[in-house]
Design a protein around this motif. Structure first.
Motif: not given
Length: 351
Positions: A289-290, A324-329, A344-346, A349-351
């Motif tokens: 997910t971009v 925050e991005v790193a915290r959510l993988g 992101f891988d989904g 998490r991106a949202i």
């Protein structure tokens, strides 16, 4: 780590070479137009390609006379294919190789073919990539550029030597990559002088080894990318039809530089040809997910509070977003102005 550079003596000329790996097969890599043994390791993609070759062979790579770390020679006395063929023999002798696979890239292909025809007892197999038998168009060989097109290229390269010239032809998939552009520009500057580079280019244009092809009696693999913009694929098919028993593999892609683009498929074909084993290819595509974030009315806000204050705010903002991005993988790919580009891988998490 950059491998140690050694020197072999070919007549009165010193030829720089390196040996990488300790596999059961000796593999002599013959570069194309110009090369530089030590600077080649500065490019991650090229270094990876060389290390992969060395993972199943004892890789011997060298700078031909007139280029890189080998002795520079007068532009009025640049080497013929026969002289350079002797350089291969000298390097093999110095490296303790009695018999090897000869792997020619681009202009290194005709040179490797000549060596295989002249020294079949020392040639375990012949591999060519992006190579050619002839590089100027004639009625009986319609795939090369015309002499007028070559002359235009000579002038352009002489005028712009040491810049990213030629990448749109040599590596179109990476032609806009600033790192690749800088590497290629410096590579040209340290691999050869403008005069030597153009003179070697002119020599390469006059090569014609068509009469040699039917005499090859060693196992031969010819690799070529379908959309190669420097050397049309038809020329590779022609060579495969002229060399008895040659295996021809046409691969997708437009890049002439073999380490740019899908290098793993090339390496897999080489490894299978030499070892009989098909390597497992690493997956080079993932579903992701971009996410792109942009601050609304940022230009107006910067004007209101001043550019210096605005830059400080943006820097702090980027740091907070990265955490925050790193915290959510996720992973921040790039930032531009106040924008943030992340993957992101989904989607949740991106949202």
């Amino acid at each position: 780590m950059v491998p140690a550079t050694h020197y072999a003596k070919s007549g009165d000329v010193h030829i720089a070479y390196q040996v990488v790996g300790d596999g059961p097969i000796d593999l002599v890599l013959v570069h194309g137009w110009i090369s530089h043994l030590e600077y080649q390791w500065e490019d991650p993609a090229l270094a990876r390609f060389l290390n992969r070759l060395a993972s199943f062979s004892r890789l011997i790579v060298f700078d031909k006379r007139g280029t890189g770390l080998s002795d520079r020679v007068a532009e009025s006395a640049l080497p013929t294919l026969e002289m350079r063929m002797d350089d291969i023999r000298a390097v093999m002798d110095a490296a303790g190789s009695n018999r090897a696979v000869i792997f020619g890239i681009s202009e290194g292909g005709p040179l490797s073919t000549l060596f295989a025809a002249t020294y079949p007892g020392r040639t375990a197999a012949l591999i060519m990539y992006g190579a050619y038998a002839k590089w100027i168009r004639t009625d009986d060989y319609p795939w090369g550029p015309t002499r007028e097109q070559h002359e235009a290229a000579f002038n352009a390269y002489e005028k712009h030597w040491g810049t990213p010239i030629g990448l749109k032809t040599l590596a179109p998939s990476a032609a806009n990559d600033e790192r690749v552009r800088q590497w290629w520009a410096q590579f040209m500057r340290i691999a050869a002088s403008p005069g030597a580079g153009i003179t070697l280019y002119r020599m390469n244009v006059e090569v014609d080894i068509r009469a040699i092809l039917p005499t090859i009696r060693v196992p031969t693999l010819i690799l070529h990318r379908r959309g190669d913009r420097l050397q049309p694929c038809e020329g590779a098919r022609y060579m495969a039809g002229q060399i008895p028993g040659a295996k021809f593999v046409e691969l997708p892609g437009d890049d002439h530089m073999l380490w740019i683009g899908d290098a793993d498929s090339l390496l897999a074909e080489i490894q299978e040809f030499l070892t009989g084993e098909t390597p497992m290819l690493e997956a080079d595509r993932v579903l992701a997910t971009v996410l792109f974030i942009d601050v609304v009315q940022s230009t107006q806000r910067a004007t209101e509070i001043g550019d210096s204050r605005w830059r400080d705010l943006v820097d702090n903002y980027h740091q907070l977003v990265s955490k925050e991005v790193a915290r959510l993988g996720g992973r921040v790919v790039n930032t531009a102005g106040d924008g943030v580009f992340a993957t992101f891988d989904g989607p949740a998490r991106a949202i």
